[in-house]
Design a protein around this motif. Structure first.
Motif, PDB file in Angstrom:
ATOM      1  N   VAL A 121      54.306  17.335  21.641  1.00  0.00           N
ATOM      2  CA  VAL A 121      54.148  17.143  20.203  1.00  0.00           C
ATOM      3  C   VAL A 121      55.415  17.653  19.530  1.00  0.00           C
ATOM      4  O   VAL A 121      55.627  18.859  19.415  1.00  0.00           O
ATOM      5  CB  VAL A 121      52.902  17.873  19.674  1.00  0.00           C
ATOM      6  CG1 VAL A 121      52.693  17.551  18.199  1.00  0.00           C
ATOM      7  CG2 VAL A 121      51.666  17.484  20.470  1.00  0.00           C
ATOM      8  N   ASP A 122      56.257  16.723  19.115  1.00  0.00           N
ATOM      9  CA  ASP A 122      57.530  17.091  18.506  1.00  0.00           C
ATOM     10  C   ASP A 122      57.308  17.530  17.062  1.00  0.00           C
ATOM     11  O   ASP A 122      56.527  16.929  16.319  1.00  0.00           O
ATOM     12  CB  ASP A 122      58.481  15.891  18.549  1.00  0.00           C
ATOM     13  CG  ASP A 122      59.890  16.261  18.126  1.00  0.00           C
ATOM     14  OD1 ASP A 122      60.192  17.470  18.105  1.00  0.00           O
ATOM     15  OD2 ASP A 122      60.681  15.355  17.823  1.00  0.00           O
ATOM     16  N   ILE A 130      56.031  12.587  22.272  1.00  0.00           N
ATOM     17  CA  ILE A 130      57.033  12.171  23.256  1.00  0.00           C
ATOM     18  C   ILE A 130      56.352  12.173  24.621  1.00  0.00           C
ATOM     19  O   ILE A 130      56.023  13.232  25.150  1.00  0.00           O
ATOM     20  CB  ILE A 130      58.245  13.102  23.255  1.00  0.00           C
ATOM     21  CG1 ILE A 130      58.915  13.079  21.880  1.00  0.00           C
ATOM     22  CG2 ILE A 130      59.235  12.699  24.346  1.00  0.00           C
ATOM     23  CD1 ILE A 130      60.106  14.001  21.764  1.00  0.00           C
ATOM     24  N   PRO A 131      56.100  11.002  25.191  1.00  0.00           N
ATOM     25  CA  PRO A 131      55.427  10.954  26.501  1.00  0.00           C
ATOM     26  C   PRO A 131      56.379  11.283  27.635  1.00  0.00           C
ATOM     27  O   PRO A 131      57.564  10.940  27.586  1.00  0.00           O
ATOM     28  CB  PRO A 131      54.943   9.500  26.589  1.00  0.00           C
ATOM     29  CG  PRO A 131      55.887   8.733  25.721  1.00  0.00           C
ATOM     30  CD  PRO A 131      56.345   9.659  24.638  1.00  0.00           C
ATOM     31  N   TYR A 132      55.856  11.935  28.668  1.00  0.00           N
ATOM     32  CA  TYR A 132      56.639  12.296  29.850  1.00  0.00           C
ATOM     33  C   TYR A 132      56.069  11.585  31.071  1.00  0.00           C
ATOM     34  O   TYR A 132      54.855  11.565  31.278  1.00  0.00           O
ATOM     35  CB  TYR A 132      56.639  13.806  30.072  1.00  0.00           C
ATOM     36  CG  TYR A 132      57.506  14.559  29.091  1.00  0.00           C
ATOM     37  CD1 TYR A 132      58.891  14.531  29.206  1.00  0.00           C
ATOM     38  CD2 TYR A 132      56.935  15.276  28.048  1.00  0.00           C
ATOM     39  CE1 TYR A 132      59.685  15.204  28.306  1.00  0.00           C
ATOM     40  CE2 TYR A 132      57.725  15.960  27.145  1.00  0.00           C
ATOM     41  CZ  TYR A 132      59.101  15.918  27.276  1.00  0.00           C
ATOM     42  OH  TYR A 132      59.892  16.576  26.374  1.00  0.00           O
ATOM     43  N   ARG A 133      56.970  11.026  31.853  1.00  0.00           N
ATOM     44  CA  ARG A 133      56.555  10.362  33.084  1.00  0.00           C
ATOM     45  C   ARG A 133      55.926  11.380  34.040  1.00  0.00           C
ATOM     46  O   ARG A 133      56.204  12.580  33.977  1.00  0.00           O
ATOM     47  CB  ARG A 133      57.754   9.693  33.760  1.00  0.00           C
ATOM     48  CG  ARG A 133      58.434   8.625  32.909  1.00  0.00           C
ATOM     49  CD  ARG A 133      59.575   7.990  33.677  1.00  0.00           C
ATOM     50  NE  ARG A 133      60.283   6.999  32.886  1.00  0.00           N
ATOM     51  CZ  ARG A 133      61.349   7.257  32.133  1.00  0.00           C
ATOM     52  NH1 ARG A 133      61.830   8.487  32.090  1.00  0.00           N
ATOM     53  NH2 ARG A 133      61.939   6.298  31.433  1.00  0.00           N
ATOM     54  N   VAL A 477      49.359  20.257  15.951  1.00  0.00           N
ATOM     55  CA  VAL A 477      48.096  20.606  16.585  1.00  0.00           C
ATOM     56  C   VAL A 477      48.300  21.464  17.828  1.00  0.00           C
ATOM     57  O   VAL A 477      47.476  22.332  18.141  1.00  0.00           O
ATOM     58  CB  VAL A 477      47.313  19.323  16.936  1.00  0.00           C
ATOM     59  CG1 VAL A 477      48.025  18.504  18.001  1.00  0.00           C
ATOM     60  CG2 VAL A 477      45.893  19.646  17.377  1.00  0.00           C
ATOM     61  N   ALA A 478      49.385  21.249  18.573  1.00  0.00           N
ATOM     62  CA  ALA A 478      49.679  22.007  19.796  1.00  0.00           C
ATOM     63  C   ALA A 478      51.094  21.656  20.231  1.00  0.00           C
ATOM     64  O   ALA A 478      51.775  20.839  19.591  1.00  0.00           O
ATOM     65  CB  ALA A 478      48.668  21.690  20.898  1.00  0.00           C
ATOM     66  N   ASP A 479      51.553  22.272  21.305  1.00  0.00           N
ATOM     67  CA  ASP A 479      52.861  21.926  21.864  1.00  0.00           C
ATOM     68  C   ASP A 479      52.770  20.740  22.810  1.00  0.00           C
ATOM     69  O   ASP A 479      53.682  19.906  22.856  1.00  0.00           O
ATOM     70  CB  ASP A 479      53.445  23.136  22.609  1.00  0.00           C
ATOM     71  CG  ASP A 479      53.771  24.282  21.671  1.00  0.00           C
ATOM     72  OD1 ASP A 479      54.482  24.050  20.687  1.00  0.00           O
ATOM     73  OD2 ASP A 479      53.295  25.407  21.926  1.00  0.00           O
ATOM     74  N   TYR A 480      51.687  20.652  23.573  1.00  0.00           N
ATOM     75  CA  TYR A 480      51.493  19.556  24.525  1.00  0.00           C
ATOM     76  C   TYR A 480      50.055  19.066  24.456  1.00  0.00           C
ATOM     77  O   TYR A 480      49.120  19.850  24.182  1.00  0.00           O
ATOM     78  CB  TYR A 480      51.789  19.995  25.968  1.00  0.00           C
ATOM     79  CG  TYR A 480      53.238  20.267  26.275  1.00  0.00           C
ATOM     80  CD1 TYR A 480      54.080  19.240  26.691  1.00  0.00           C
ATOM     81  CD2 TYR A 480      53.761  21.554  26.157  1.00  0.00           C
ATOM     82  CE1 TYR A 480      55.416  19.488  26.974  1.00  0.00           C
ATOM     83  CE2 TYR A 480      55.088  21.808  26.441  1.00  0.00           C
ATOM     84  CZ  TYR A 480      55.912  20.771  26.847  1.00  0.00           C
ATOM     85  OH  TYR A 480      57.239  21.019  27.126  1.00  0.00           O
ATOM     86  N   ILE A 492      46.516   7.453  20.647  1.00  0.00           N
ATOM     87  CA  ILE A 492      47.852   8.042  20.621  1.00  0.00           C
ATOM     88  C   ILE A 492      48.618   7.543  19.398  1.00  0.00           C
ATOM     89  O   ILE A 492      49.030   6.386  19.347  1.00  0.00           O
ATOM     90  CB  ILE A 492      48.624   7.695  21.910  1.00  0.00           C
ATOM     91  CG1 ILE A 492      47.798   8.069  23.127  1.00  0.00           C
ATOM     92  CG2 ILE A 492      49.960   8.398  21.934  1.00  0.00           C
ATOM     93  CD1 ILE A 492      47.456   9.535  23.229  1.00  0.00           C
ATOM     94  N   PRO A 493      48.849   8.370  18.394  1.00  0.00           N
ATOM     95  CA  PRO A 493      49.613   7.948  17.222  1.00  0.00           C
ATOM     96  C   PRO A 493      51.091   8.344  17.331  1.00  0.00           C
ATOM     97  O   PRO A 493      51.448   9.272  18.056  1.00  0.00           O
ATOM     98  CB  PRO A 493      48.945   8.731  16.088  1.00  0.00           C
ATOM     99  CG  PRO A 493      48.529  10.017  16.745  1.00  0.00           C
ATOM    100  CD  PRO A 493      48.209   9.685  18.205  1.00  0.00           C
ATOM    101  N   ARG A 494      51.924   7.612  16.640  1.00  0.00           N
ATOM    102  CA  ARG A 494      53.354   7.944  16.479  1.00  0.00           C
ATOM    103  C   ARG A 494      54.019   8.302  17.814  1.00  0.00           C
ATOM    104  O   ARG A 494      54.625   9.360  17.960  1.00  0.00           O
ATOM    105  CB  ARG A 494      53.520   9.076  15.460  1.00  0.00           C
ATOM    106  CG  ARG A 494      52.981   8.736  14.088  1.00  0.00           C
ATOM    107  CD  ARG A 494      53.422   9.717  13.057  1.00  0.00           C
ATOM    108  NE  ARG A 494      52.847  11.022  13.166  1.00  0.00           N
ATOM    109  CZ  ARG A 494      51.687  11.388  12.633  1.00  0.00           C
ATOM    110  NH1 ARG A 494      50.980  10.524  11.931  1.00  0.00           N
ATOM    111  NH2 ARG A 494      51.229  12.613  12.763  1.00  0.00           N
ATOM    112  N   MET A 495      53.902   7.423  18.771  1.00  0.00           N
ATOM    113  CA  MET A 495      54.449   7.677  20.102  1.00  0.00           C
ATOM    114  C   MET A 495      55.893   7.186  20.183  1.00  0.00           C
ATOM    115  O   MET A 495      56.208   6.064  19.784  1.00  0.00           O
ATOM    116  CB  MET A 495      53.589   7.011  21.168  1.00  0.00           C
ATOM    117  CG  MET A 495      54.036   7.318  22.597  1.00  0.00           C
ATOM    118  SD  MET A 495      52.804   6.833  23.823  1.00  0.00           S
ATOM    119  CE  MET A 495      52.690   5.077  23.524  1.00  0.00           C
TER     120      MET A 495
END
Length: 499
Positions: A121-122, A130-133, A477-480, A492-495
């Motif tokens: 969550v940026d 920001i999704p991570y593989r 809301v959180a960091d991750y 998932i919003p604003r990805m």
């Protein structure tokens, strides 16, 4: 069948050609007769000359129409055969060029797109994801285990000048992501005697969609154990890592110590039940308890005693015994001052009070009674948060590079204003030279859904403080956000682009 249709078409054309030739022969004979007759009667020569071209034109028109009719009929027969004939697995079967495009691959079967299960969550305004593989998840958790924490600055905060604008545009966001997850370029000075790091795993153990889709019972607990395994891999975690349990009263600490040192699971369950701990909640935490015993990580009982919470719930903080109050609240001045902080007021209004429910319909109908009960609820919740944060900070303060991973309900850690938001203040109170700050605390929500983030739609809510007067205090809301399986796309919003 196609060959038969072509052969029949050819026969039709040849038949029509033969009939046309016969008509031409007959007309030729008629013309010759007329010509010979004209030699005998010169008055009829003009009529015979005019009749010859008319007959020839009629024969050409008939032949053209016959060919056109034959070709049209053959084309219609071929197309109808291709459309209506079912496909068969033989050497003569051909692909249907008239079939829709969506039925020509995967036999018309829908294949959903693959989505990531870990999202940072940026801290933009508004926050973005920001999704991570999957290949990067272990590295992120390992860096958290090494104590790097999580940056709270948005990725767009780069010093850009005219000389390095393009360099920042190309490489700036990549460097920011690496710094955020503790990769190359991260602050390696965050260690030593005065530094500790903290991770909060928010889980409701309610098997939401993403937890249940993983195919295992207790999806939140299994996910928590999976994260703990990667977090605890670095050598820094040997001997100075603890797991905090917010559902266990502090009076259960001796039972937890005995279990970690080789005690039986049945004895632990019976002891916790005797202390009034919810048996169902204990069973939900069993995978985490077993992991701690296997790794010999200390288990910390964090919550206040149930009888003390009953006292506060009925009469407020002032009704609690002063000695117990001092045991739960180490930084009394900071505890009081926090309630006047504008950011905390926003958290109280937008998150803390959202879980309040009047005890009865009579109380709900009486405004004064409901307000009094809400005040006692507020006192109970801030006591729980302060007591848990104090217990965590005390254990870590005397251990250099210590790490405490706390398992807590999502409402107690969302929007960074619950237990997790109090740790930096208390750590600095216990040690004036402490290097613990907001970036030393990382919050991860496990399998959250829209309701658990206080969203009124299907989308996850990522922030509180969206009005212009609250922008300065907007909190994510959180960091991750971490899921056991792929979340639905409408969650998932604003990805942003995946990393």
């Amino acid at each position: 069948s196609l060959l038969l249709v072509v052969a029949s078409c050819r026969q039709s054309v040849e038949a029509f050609s033969a009939s046309s030739n016969r008509r031409q022969v007959v007309s030729h004979q008629v013309c010759n007769s007329a010509l010979f007759a004209s030699r005998d009667d010169g008055n009829n020569s003009d009529e015979d000359d005019n009749s010859r071209p008319i007959q020839n034109n009629n024969s050409q028109i008939n032949r053209r129409e016959a060919l056109r009719s034959a070709l049209t009929g053959a084309a219609l027969a071929t197309s109808s055969t291709l459309i209506t004939q079912p496909s068969t697995a033989n050497a003569l079967s051909l692909p249907n060029p008239f079939a829709p495009a969506y039925t020509q691959s995967n036999n018309g079967r829908y294949i959903p797109g693959k989505r990531c299960t870990a999202y940072l969550v940026d801290t933009t305004i508004p926050p973005s994801l920001i999704p991570y593989r999957a290949s990067r998840e272990a590295a992120i958790l390992k860096n958290l285990g090494m104590g790097y924490g999580t940056s709270k600055a948005p990725f767009i905060e780069d010093d850009i000048t005219l000389n390095n604008m393009m360099n920042k545009a190309v490489f700036g966001s990549i460097s920011a992501v690496n710094n955020a997850v503790g990769g190359e370029g991260a602050d390696l000075a965050r260690n030593g005697e005065n530094y500790q790091s903290f991770i909060f795993l928010g889980a409701n153990f309610d098997d939401t969609f993403t937890a249940a889709a993983a195919g295992e019972e207790g999806g939140d607990a299994q996910l928590a154990v999976g994260l703990l395994e990667d977090i605890c891999k670095p050598k820094e975690r040997i001997g100075n890592t603890a797991i905090g349990l917010s559902f266990c009263p502090q009076g259960c600490q001796e039972l937890l110590d005995q279990y970690v040192n080789g005690g039986s699971e049945s004895a632990l369950l019976e002891g916790l039940k005797g202390k009034g701990v919810d048996e169902q909640l204990t069973m939900a935490h069993l995978p985490i308890l077993r992991f701690a015993q296997k790794k010999r990580f200390p288990l910390l009982a964090l919550a206040p005693e149930s009888q003390d919470l009953d006292t506060v719930r009925k009469g407020g903080l002032q009704s609690l015994d002063p000695e117990k109050r001092e045991a739960y609240v180490a930084d009394a001045q900071g505890f009081i001052a926090l309630t006047q902080d504008p950011r905390f007021k926003l958290y109280t209004e937008k998150s803390l009070f959202k879980d309040f429910r009047p005890s009865s319909a009579a109380v709900a109908s009486d405004e004064a009674a409901a307000k009094a009960e809400q005040g006692n609820y507020f006192a109970e919740k801030i006591l729980v948060h302060e007591a848990c944060a104090t217990c965590i900070s005390k254990w870590a303060a005397s251990r250099p590079d210590a790490l405490v991973v706390t398992i807590a309900p999502i409402p107690d850690v969302r929007f960074l204003g619950g237990i997790n938001g109090r740790v930096p203040r208390i750590s600095q109170f216990l040690n004036k030279d402490s290097l613990v700050d907001d970036e030393a605390v990382t919050t991860i929500l496990l399998n959250p859904n829209a309701k658990e983030t206080l969203s009124e739609s299907k989308w996850l809510r990522l922030e509180i403080g969206t009005s212009p007067r609250n922008w300065a205090y907007q909190t994510k809301v959180a960091d991750y956000l971490w899921f056991s399986s792929m979340p639905k796309v409408n969650m998932i919003p604003r990805m942003m682009n995946e990393q």
